[in-house]
Design a protein around this motif. Sequence first.
Motif, PDB file in Angstrom:
ATOM      1  N   PHE A   1       8.373  -8.166   5.907  1.00 46.60           N
ATOM      2  CA  PHE A   1       8.272  -9.582   5.555  1.00 46.60           C
ATOM      3  C   PHE A   1       7.521 -10.324   6.647  1.00 46.60           C
ATOM      4  N   LYS A   2       6.658 -11.233   6.239  1.00 40.55           N
ATOM      5  CA  LYS A   2       5.952 -12.118   7.165  1.00 40.55           C
ATOM      6  C   LYS A   2       6.016 -13.530   6.593  1.00 40.55           C
ATOM      7  N   GLU A   3       6.218 -14.512   7.470  1.00 43.17           N
ATOM      8  CA  GLU A   3       6.320 -15.891   7.018  1.00 43.17           C
ATOM      9  C   GLU A   3       4.977 -16.442   6.568  1.00 43.17           C
ATOM     10  N   SER A   4       3.888 -15.988   7.192  1.00 38.81           N
ATOM     11  CA  SER A   4       2.578 -16.574   6.914  1.00 38.81           C
ATOM     12  C   SER A   4       1.481 -15.533   7.091  1.00 38.81           C
TER      13      SER A   4
ATOM     14  N   GLY B   1       5.337 -15.122   3.146  1.00 40.32           N
ATOM     15  CA  GLY B   1       6.106 -16.230   2.594  1.00 40.32           C
ATOM     16  C   GLY B   1       7.587 -15.915   2.568  1.00 40.32           C
ATOM     17  N   VAL B   2       7.977 -14.918   3.386  1.00 44.25           N
ATOM     18  CA  VAL B   2       9.373 -14.475   3.442  1.00 44.25           C
ATOM     19  C   VAL B   2       9.766 -14.316   4.908  1.00 44.25           C
ATOM     20  N   LYS B   3      10.925 -14.863   5.281  1.00 44.41           N
ATOM     21  CA  LYS B   3      11.426 -14.715   6.649  1.00 44.41           C
ATOM     22  C   LYS B   3      11.888 -13.282   6.891  1.00 44.41           C
ATOM     23  N   ASP B   4      12.039 -12.902   8.163  1.00 41.97           N
ATOM     24  CA  ASP B   4      12.482 -11.551   8.525  1.00 41.97           C
ATOM     25  C   ASP B   4      13.824 -11.186   7.893  1.00 41.97           C
ATOM     26  N   ASN B   5      14.673 -12.192   7.643  1.00 44.30           N
ATOM     27  CA  ASN B   5      15.988 -11.916   7.047  1.00 44.30           C
ATOM     28  C   ASN B   5      15.931 -11.806   5.524  1.00 44.30           C
ATOM     29  N   GLY B   6      14.733 -11.946   4.935  1.00 43.78           N
ATOM     30  CA  GLY B   6      14.568 -11.801   3.493  1.00 43.78           C
ATOM     31  C   GLY B   6      14.567 -13.094   2.718  1.00 43.78           C
ATOM     32  N   ASP B   7      14.836 -14.233   3.377  1.00 42.84           N
ATOM     33  CA  ASP B   7      14.827 -15.519   2.680  1.00 42.84           C
ATOM     34  C   ASP B   7      13.407 -15.898   2.279  1.00 42.84           C
TER      35      ASP B   7
ATOM     36  N   ILE C   1      10.609 -18.347   1.643  1.00 38.75           N
ATOM     37  CA  ILE C   1      10.260 -19.711   2.033  1.00 38.75           C
ATOM     38  C   ILE C   1       8.988 -20.178   1.331  1.00 38.75           C
ATOM     39  N   GLY C   2       8.258 -19.250   0.738  1.00 39.47           N
ATOM     40  CA  GLY C   2       7.037 -19.594   0.025  1.00 39.47           C
ATOM     41  C   GLY C   2       5.837 -19.638   0.953  1.00 39.47           C
ATOM     42  N   HIS C   3       4.658 -19.620   0.333  1.00 42.04           N
ATOM     43  CA  HIS C   3       3.398 -19.639   1.065  1.00 42.04           C
ATOM     44  C   HIS C   3       2.390 -20.433   0.257  1.00 42.04           C
ATOM     45  N   ASN C   4       1.724 -21.380   0.910  1.00 34.65           N
ATOM     46  CA  ASN C   4       0.652 -22.107   0.226  1.00 34.65           C
ATOM     47  C   ASN C   4      -0.551 -21.186   0.112  1.00 34.65           C
ATOM     48  N   ILE C   5      -1.083 -21.077  -1.087  1.00 34.30           N
ATOM     49  CA  ILE C   5      -2.222 -20.200  -1.310  1.00 34.30           C
ATOM     50  C   ILE C   5      -3.429 -21.070  -1.632  1.00 34.30           C
ATOM     51  N   GLY C   6      -4.343 -21.127  -0.662  1.00 40.17           N
ATOM     52  CA  GLY C   6      -5.567 -21.900  -0.836  1.00 40.17           C
ATOM     53  C   GLY C   6      -6.617 -21.111  -1.589  1.00 40.17           C
ATOM     54  N   LYS C   7      -7.774 -21.725  -1.723  1.00 40.10           N
ATOM     55  CA  LYS C   7      -8.879 -21.125  -2.472  1.00 40.10           C
ATOM     56  C   LYS C   7      -9.304 -19.767  -1.907  1.00 40.10           C
ATOM     57  N   ASP C   8      -9.311 -19.637  -0.582  1.00 40.94           N
ATOM     58  CA  ASP C   8      -9.803 -18.412   0.058  1.00 40.94           C
ATOM     59  C   ASP C   8      -8.708 -17.556   0.688  1.00 40.94           C
ATOM     60  N   THR C   9      -7.463 -17.920   0.512  1.00 44.33           N
ATOM     61  CA  THR C   9      -6.369 -17.218   1.191  1.00 44.33           C
ATOM     62  C   THR C   9      -6.362 -15.724   0.880  1.00 44.33           C
ATOM     63  N   LEU C  10      -6.403 -15.362  -0.394  1.00 43.91           N
ATOM     64  CA  LEU C  10      -6.287 -13.945  -0.769  1.00 43.91           C
ATOM     65  C   LEU C  10      -7.525 -13.157  -0.351  1.00 43.91           C
ATOM     66  N   SER C  11      -8.722 -13.714  -0.544  1.00 42.95           N
ATOM     67  CA  SER C  11      -9.939 -12.979  -0.179  1.00 42.95           C
ATOM     68  C   SER C  11     -10.052 -12.820   1.336  1.00 42.95           C
ATOM     69  N   THR C  12      -9.628 -13.820   2.093  1.00 47.66           N
ATOM     70  CA  THR C  12      -9.628 -13.714   3.552  1.00 47.66           C
ATOM     71  C   THR C  12      -8.667 -12.619   4.002  1.00 47.66           C
ATOM     72  N   LEU C  13      -7.510 -12.561   3.365  1.00 45.86           N
ATOM     73  CA  LEU C  13      -6.532 -11.522   3.699  1.00 45.86           C
ATOM     74  C   LEU C  13      -7.096 -10.134   3.398  1.00 45.86           C
ATOM     75  N   VAL C  14      -7.750  -9.975   2.261  1.00 44.49           N
ATOM     76  CA  VAL C  14      -8.385  -8.689   1.917  1.00 44.49           C
ATOM     77  C   VAL C  14      -9.395  -8.298   2.989  1.00 44.49           C
TER      78      VAL C  14
ATOM     79  N   ILE D   1       3.028 -13.962  -1.364  1.00 45.31           N
ATOM     80  CA  ILE D   1       1.905 -13.036  -1.523  1.00 45.31           C
ATOM     81  C   ILE D   1       2.429 -11.621  -1.342  1.00 45.31           C
ATOM     82  N   SER D   2       2.162 -10.775  -2.328  1.00 47.58           N
ATOM     83  CA  SER D   2       2.565  -9.377  -2.290  1.00 47.58           C
ATOM     84  C   SER D   2       1.347  -8.521  -1.954  1.00 47.58           C
ATOM     85  N   VAL D   3       1.485  -7.668  -0.939  1.00 51.37           N
ATOM     86  CA  VAL D   3       0.432  -6.725  -0.557  1.00 51.37           C
ATOM     87  C   VAL D   3       1.023  -5.331  -0.687  1.00 51.37           C
ATOM     88  N   THR D   4       0.536  -4.562  -1.665  1.00 53.06           N
ATOM     89  CA  THR D   4       0.995  -3.184  -1.834  1.00 53.06           C
ATOM     90  C   THR D   4      -0.170  -2.251  -1.522  1.00 53.06           C
ATOM     91  N   PHE D   5       0.159  -1.092  -0.951  1.00 55.29           N
ATOM     92  CA  PHE D   5      -0.895  -0.188  -0.496  1.00 55.29           C
ATOM     93  C   PHE D   5      -0.363   1.236  -0.468  1.00 55.29           C
TER      94      PHE D   5
END
Length: 186
Positions: free
Chosen positions: A55-58, A84-90, A92-105, A131-135
Amino acid sequence: VQRKKKNAFERFILNLSCIYSAFILHFWLKSVILDIEKEALFMMNLGKEHETLEFKESTAEYGKACKAIVAMLNKSGTGTIYFGVKDNGDVIGHNIGKDTLSTLVDRIKDSIRPSIYPTILPKTIGDKTIISVTFSGTNKPYSYNGSFYIRVEQQNLVVDPLVLRELIKESHEYNDLWENEVTNYG
């Protein structure tokens, strides 16, 4: 006159009983709504991190996420990271901008060797978006910025040189070298 007083008194009692009923109904509904909210909060926890879940918050934590991806691939060959998830599993959500997913890729693709092509999708949990990242991958060993890691529980540990040698030996490419093939010519 008495009849009017009696009707007024009956109306007063009727109104009083309606107000009382509304008052009781209000507090009952309030308690039901609180119970539903508590249940929703409970349901917005994704559990614990483990060898194939991080889990990562951002997405600002992409470096730590890439390290975890490499460690999971070197250990299990697969994994999932949620932003968008705290280390304890809560959640918290994540704002997803226009380029967020492509930048992450791009950041994942440019930082990990050999390159991987994860599935990156927004997911909605309750009223929050994460945001879910599976690999997955079989081309061990994987590195992040030139360093090799392996996953143990929730930790991403630097790979010992002897373990790195074993990862290379286990890799598909090493086992399929032409030098290891049997020849038909003697």
